[in-house]
Design an enzyme around this catalytic site. Structure first.
Site, PDB file in Angstrom:
ATOM      1  N   ALA A  10       0.846  -1.211   0.000  1.00 40.93           N
ATOM      2  CA  ALA A  10       0.000   0.000   0.000  1.00 40.93           C
ATOM      3  C   ALA A  10       0.870   1.245   0.000  1.00 40.93           C
ATOM      4  O   ALA A  10       0.507   2.268   0.569  1.00 40.93           O
ATOM      5  CB  ALA A  10      -0.936  -0.016   1.212  1.00 40.93           C
ATOM      6  N   GLY A  11       2.043   1.135  -0.613  1.00 39.97           N
ATOM      7  CA  GLY A  11       2.934   2.304  -0.717  1.00 39.97           C
ATOM      8  C   GLY A  11       2.522   3.171  -1.896  1.00 39.97           C
ATOM      9  O   GLY A  11       1.363   3.173  -2.308  1.00 39.97           O
ATOM     10  N   VAL A  13       3.254   3.111  -5.236  1.00 41.79           N
ATOM     11  CA  VAL A  13       2.789   2.487  -6.480  1.00 41.79           C
ATOM     12  C   VAL A  13       1.492   1.717  -6.233  1.00 41.79           C
ATOM     13  O   VAL A  13       0.531   1.824  -6.998  1.00 41.79           O
ATOM     14  CB  VAL A  13       3.860   1.540  -7.072  1.00 41.79           C
ATOM     15  CG1 VAL A  13       3.336   0.850  -8.320  1.00 41.79           C
ATOM     16  CG2 VAL A  13       5.137   2.304  -7.402  1.00 41.79           C
ATOM     17  N   ASP A  33      -0.980  -4.755   3.084  1.00 45.17           N
ATOM     18  CA  ASP A  33       0.399  -4.350   3.395  1.00 45.17           C
ATOM     19  C   ASP A  33       0.747  -4.970   4.743  1.00 45.17           C
ATOM     20  O   ASP A  33      -0.133  -5.386   5.501  1.00 45.17           O
ATOM     21  CB  ASP A  33       0.484  -2.814   3.476  1.00 45.17           C
ATOM     22  CG  ASP A  33       1.906  -2.293   3.285  1.00 45.17           C
ATOM     23  OD1 ASP A  33       2.176  -1.690   2.222  1.00 45.17           O
ATOM     24  OD2 ASP A  33       2.741  -2.475   4.209  1.00 45.17           O
ATOM     25  N   ARG A 151       6.671   5.971 -21.321  1.00 48.12           N
ATOM     26  CA  ARG A 151       7.704   7.011 -21.219  1.00 48.12           C
ATOM     27  C   ARG A 151       8.205   7.392 -22.610  1.00 48.12           C
ATOM     28  O   ARG A 151       8.331   8.570 -22.938  1.00 48.12           O
ATOM     29  CB  ARG A 151       8.856   6.505 -20.345  1.00 48.12           C
ATOM     30  CG  ARG A 151       8.457   6.475 -18.884  1.00 48.12           C
ATOM     31  CD  ARG A 151       9.526   5.909 -17.981  1.00 48.12           C
ATOM     32  NE  ARG A 151       9.146   6.109 -16.583  1.00 48.12           N
ATOM     33  CZ  ARG A 151       9.535   5.344 -15.576  1.00 48.12           C
ATOM     34  NH1 ARG A 151      10.330   4.307 -15.790  1.00 48.12           N
ATOM     35  NH2 ARG A 151       9.131   5.616 -14.355  1.00 48.12           N
ATOM     36  N   HIS A 175      13.614  -4.393 -18.017  1.00 46.99           N
ATOM     37  CA  HIS A 175      13.308  -3.080 -17.437  1.00 46.99           C
ATOM     38  C   HIS A 175      14.568  -2.584 -16.758  1.00 46.99           C
ATOM     39  O   HIS A 175      14.855  -2.933 -15.624  1.00 46.99           O
ATOM     40  CB  HIS A 175      12.155  -3.244 -16.435  1.00 46.99           C
ATOM     41  CG  HIS A 175      11.710  -1.949 -15.840  1.00 46.99           C
ATOM     42  ND1 HIS A 175      11.357  -0.861 -16.595  1.00 46.99           N
ATOM     43  CD2 HIS A 175      11.527  -1.578 -14.552  1.00 46.99           C
ATOM     44  CE1 HIS A 175      10.995   0.128 -15.800  1.00 46.99           C
ATOM     45  NE2 HIS A 175      11.097  -0.275 -14.559  1.00 46.99           N
TER      46      HIS A 175
HETATM   47  N1  APR Z   1       3.959  -7.700   2.256  1.00 44.25           N
HETATM   48  C1  APR Z   1       3.174  -6.647   1.951  1.00 44.25           C
HETATM   49  N2  APR Z   1       3.639  -5.397   1.797  1.00 44.25           N
HETATM   50  C2  APR Z   1       4.957  -5.209   1.968  1.00 44.25           C
HETATM   51  C3  APR Z   1       5.837  -6.268   2.301  1.00 44.25           C
HETATM   52  C4  APR Z   1       5.289  -7.557   2.433  1.00 44.25           C
HETATM   53  N3  APR Z   1       6.046  -8.626   2.739  1.00 44.25           N
HETATM   54  N4  APR Z   1       7.084  -5.753   2.417  1.00 44.25           N
HETATM   55  C5  APR Z   1       6.998  -4.433   2.158  1.00 44.25           C
HETATM   56  N5  APR Z   1       5.711  -4.106   1.899  1.00 44.25           N
HETATM   57  C6  APR Z   1       5.142  -2.803   1.604  1.00 44.25           C
HETATM   58  C7  APR Z   1       5.741  -1.686   2.427  1.00 44.25           C
HETATM   59  O1  APR Z   1       5.220  -1.682   3.742  1.00 44.25           O
HETATM   60  C8  APR Z   1       5.321  -0.456   1.620  1.00 44.25           C
HETATM   61  O2  APR Z   1       4.085   0.066   2.056  1.00 44.25           O
HETATM   62  O3  APR Z   1       5.411  -2.420   0.266  1.00 44.25           O
HETATM   63  C9  APR Z   1       5.174  -1.012   0.200  1.00 44.25           C
HETATM   64  C10 APR Z   1       6.161  -0.416  -0.780  1.00 44.25           C
HETATM   65  O4  APR Z   1       5.809   0.912  -0.941  1.00 44.25           O
HETATM   66  P1  APR Z   1       6.864   2.092  -1.187  1.00 44.25           P
HETATM   67  O5  APR Z   1       7.968   1.955  -0.208  1.00 44.25           O
HETATM   68  O6  APR Z   1       6.087   3.357  -1.258  1.00 44.25           O
HETATM   69  O7  APR Z   1       7.467   1.723  -2.623  1.00 44.25           O
HETATM   70  P2  APR Z   1       6.826   2.045  -4.049  1.00 44.25           P
HETATM   71  O8  APR Z   1       7.290   3.353  -4.541  1.00 44.25           O
HETATM   72  O9  APR Z   1       5.363   1.776  -3.992  1.00 44.25           O
HETATM   73  O10 APR Z   1       7.534   0.937  -4.957  1.00 44.25           O
HETATM   74  C11 APR Z   1       7.245  -0.432  -4.768  1.00 44.25           C
HETATM   75  O11 APR Z   1       7.401  -0.954  -7.097  1.00 44.25           O
HETATM   76  O12 APR Z   1       8.039   0.351  -8.907  1.00 44.25           O
HETATM   77  C12 APR Z   1       8.445  -0.601  -7.986  1.00 44.25           C
HETATM   78  O13 APR Z   1      10.815  -0.170  -7.710  1.00 44.25           O
HETATM   79  C13 APR Z   1       9.573  -0.094  -7.097  1.00 44.25           C
HETATM   80  O14 APR Z   1      10.115  -2.223  -6.136  1.00 44.25           O
HETATM   81  C14 APR Z   1       9.461  -0.995  -5.892  1.00 44.25           C
HETATM   82  C15 APR Z   1       7.950  -1.256  -5.820  1.00 44.25           C
END
Ligand code: APR
Length: 308
Positions: A10-11, A13, A33, A151, A175
């Site tokens: 739930a980050g 992306v 998440d 892009r 990628h």
């Molecule tokens: N299970 C569920 N969620 C998880 C887990 C897990 N085991 N481990 C990490 N997370 C969650 C984190 O808590 C966080 O909320 O994944 C989320 C990642 O969100 P961000 O840190 O905001 O990263 P984001 O920019 O969304 O990118 C996520 O997508 O584009 C790709 O390179 C990027 O690998 C990265 C991914």
């Protein structure tokens, strides 16, 4: 009956993807998440916007995989984002461990789902998910070629000063640095950009496309791109649940197509309810095939890092 689409992570992306899916009423959305409260809070916030936007998709935030049961599509964005100066390969061991824990839960709760990988490094994690789940290759795919083409399309529209809807961009390969943008098959209103733009302009477009993610990482400083990645993941998930049979650049497991096998790479694929319905073997030049093979060799060189 509405399809259930789970977005893991739930980050930036994941939230962007979930929200796009809800706005497009692609199905009912589960956002999961490991951090307690975050998926619930974001889901509530998105749900409250439904009154403004007028969409009817349910959005559930959770930390419990039972809520994801019987999802048609699971979008995996869980992982660490790339930091400035970090290569996608630096991320591999950390994100592979996260991928393993996520896809084992997908196998348990949604054994018939299609898994759409988004976390980076994309090509190797898609392959890893395939090996861990033992799903048929049709049901494990990766997002990034659509993002890379988006892009490139943007940069073409800017250079040629044309509306984005007049542009088609073709990007294959991995990628990262070894993506394979194909100017010959990229068009404006059906005409190849090689007949419209100068060699110098095309070189700049290709360079900017290849560097597209890194440029945004450099600007943001504390994270990586998420609007275009979230939109691209949502578009692919929607295409699958709605069985649209659109041909979209997709990271697919290759079994000899383009002379390449046992690796996940970006190629054109028809997407539908079964995931990858068909890999479309477009005609490529010897040079383009060789660039794809170079990407394949590079992704395969990472296999030892996976401890399979
Ligand atoms: N299970 C569920 N969620 C998880 C887990 C897990 N085991 N481990 C990490 N997370 C969650 C984190 O808590 C966080 O909320 O994944 C989320 C990642 O969100 P961000 O840190 O905001 O990263 P984001 O920019 O969304 O990118 C996520 O997508 O584009 C790709 O390179 C990027 O690998 C990265 C991914």
């Amino acid at each position: 009956m509405k399809s259930k689409i789970t977005v893991v992570g739930a980050g930036n992306v994941g939230a962007q993807c979930a929200y796009r899916l809800a706005q497009r009423e692609a199905g009912d959305i589960v956002l999961i998440d490991i951090i307690e409260g975050v998926p619930q809070g974001k889901a509530l916030d998105m749900s409250q916007s439904a009154a403004v936007e007028g969409f009817n998709s349910a959005i559930l935030g959770t930390n419990n995989y039972e809520d994801t049961k019987d999802s048609a599509v699971v979008v995996v964005t869980a992982g660490l984002p790339r930091k400035p100066g970090m290569t996608r390969e630096d991320l591999i061991s950390k994100n592979a461990a996260i991928t393993k824990s996520v896809v084992e839960n997908v196998v348990k709760y949604s054994p018939n789902s299609v898994i759409l990988m988004v976390a980076n490094p994309l090509d190797i994690l898609t392959y890893y998910a395939l090996r861990v789940t033992q799903f048929p290759p049709q049901r494990i795919l990766g997002m990034a070629p659509l993002l890379d083409a988006a892009r490139m399309g943007y940069f073409i529209a800017q250079a040629a000063k044309v509306p984005i809807n007049d542009v088609y961009a073709e990007v294959l390969g991995s990628h990262g640095d070894l993506m394979v943008p194909i100017p010959r098959l990229s068009t404006i209103k059906g005409k190849p950009i090689t007949d419209i733009l100068s060699a110098e302009q095309i070189k700049q477009i290709v360079d900017k496309t290849t560097n597209g993610g890194a440029e945004i990482v450099g600007l943001l400083k504390t994270g990586s791109a998420y609007y275009a990645p979230g939109a691209a993941a949502a578009r692919m998930a929607e295409s699958i649940v709605k069985d649209k049979k659109e041909v979209i650049g997709t990271c697919c497991y290759l079994t000899g197509q383009f002379g390449i096998k046992d690796v996940c790479l970006g190629v054109p694929a028809k997407l539908g309810k079964n995931g990858i319905e068909e890999i479309v073997e477009i005609n490529l030049t010897a040079e383009e095939i060789s660039a794809l093979q170079k990407a394949a060799t590079s992704v395969k060189s990472l296999y030892p890092l996976l401890n399979l």
